[in-house]
Design a protein around this motif. Structure first.
Motif, mmCIF file in Angstrom:
data_model
loop_
_atom_site.group_PDB
_atom_site.id
_atom_site.type_symbol
_atom_site.label_atom_id
_atom_site.label_comp_id
_atom_site.label_asym_id
_atom_site.label_seq_id
_atom_site.Cartn_x
_atom_site.Cartn_y
_atom_site.Cartn_z
ATOM 1 N N UNK A 23 12.398 31.169 34.451
ATOM 2 C CA UNK A 23 12.002 31.105 33.296
ATOM 3 C C UNK A 23 11.289 32.292 32.212
ATOM 4 N N UNK A 24 10.386 32.691 32.826
ATOM 5 C CA UNK A 24 8.541 33.484 32.754
ATOM 6 C C UNK A 24 9.819 35.002 32.683
ATOM 7 N N UNK A 40 13.598 24.619 27.026
ATOM 8 C CA UNK A 40 15.241 23.305 27.095
ATOM 9 C C UNK A 40 16.283 24.902 26.900
ATOM 10 N N UNK A 41 16.153 25.895 26.152
ATOM 11 C CA UNK A 41 17.030 26.813 26.948
ATOM 12 C C UNK A 41 17.615 27.555 27.983
ATOM 13 N N UNK A 42 16.247 27.453 28.410
ATOM 14 C CA UNK A 42 16.413 27.654 30.067
ATOM 15 C C UNK A 42 17.469 27.011 30.870
ATOM 16 N N UNK A 43 17.171 25.566 30.794
ATOM 17 C CA UNK A 43 17.811 24.056 30.939
ATOM 18 C C UNK A 43 19.457 24.523 31.306
ATOM 19 N N UNK A 171 18.936 20.715 45.074
ATOM 20 C CA UNK A 171 18.495 20.208 43.659
ATOM 21 C C UNK A 171 19.533 20.751 42.050
ATOM 22 N N UNK A 172 20.412 20.836 42.243
ATOM 23 C CA UNK A 172 21.076 20.728 41.409
ATOM 24 C C UNK A 172 22.839 20.730 41.824
#
Length: 218
Positions: A23-24, A40-43, A171-172
């Motif tokens: 994300x960073x 939120x975009x990162x989701x 986890x996905x």
């Protein structure tokens, strides 16, 4: 299913949380191009390949790039990400992971990694977990992304264990679908509402024990 003979683990979100570094790195890239990239975009990037992630990022910023420029941006993002993971240490292993891997070793259950990450080897080395894994199938060894079961089927094959005797930890949602498509049992790491298709859902590996693992035989 017979006795559980092998456990296959996804990396991000199961063994370690590298998502924050992804994300960073994406956020820095977006900021450099003059727009913001939110959590939120990162989701939308979860479980998605690097190039597809870049396409989503560019669409958020409403930016068009040539294929050549895209490759350069993807490389830049990966370099940023790598600079963060090279600073990681064993303290970043998610709770209960090492204890559970120790338990599996003691029980004679084989262990493999099944991750889309091309940096999986580097991360395992930084975490000092490499010796636990008898097979490491990462993004350099597969051509199909989850929910295709390729990564887990190759892991089972490398361990010499039939898919039906394997348990996958994911986890996905795409990863759970991949495990099921490969004919394996699956433990979801995270929330029931997202991972409900898994045979068992737990908060993290710190909640796993042999009793729960054995219950998947039924």
């Amino acid at each position: 299913m017979g006795k559980v003979k092998a456990c296959l683990f996804d990396l991000d979100g199961v063994i370690v949380d590298t998502a924050k570094y992804h994300y960073i790195a994406w956020k820095e890239l977006a900021n450099n191009m003059g727009f913001d990239f939110t959590l939120e975009d990162n989701e939308r990037l979860k479980g998605v390949s690097r190039m597809t992630s870049l396409d989503i990022l560019l669409s958020i910023g409403n930016i068009e790039k040539s294929e050549e420029e895209k490759l350069a941006l993807a490389t830049l993002k990966n370099e940023k990400y790598l600079s963060y993971i090279l600073k990681m240490g064993p303290e970043e292993i998610l709770p209960g992971t090492r204890d559970f891997l120790e338990l599996l070793k003691k029980e004679g259950i084989k262990i493999a990694l099944g991750s889309a990450s091309k940096n999986a080897m580097t991360i395992l080395e930084r975490l000092e977990l490499t010796p636990y894994f008898e097979a490491i199938i990462d993004g350099t060894k597969v051509s199909k992304a989850k929910p295709d079961p390729e990564v887990f089927l190759k892991g089972a094959e490398a361990l010499g264990v039939a898919p039906m005797d394997c348990v996958v930890f994911e986890d996905a949602e795409a990863g759970v679908d991949a495990a099921l498509a490969g004919g394996m049992k699956c433990v979801g790491i995270g929330k029931e509402d997202v991972l409900g298709k898994a045979h068992l859902v737990v908060e993290g590996l710190h909640k796993m024990d042999m009793q729960k693992l054995s219950s998947l035989n039924n």
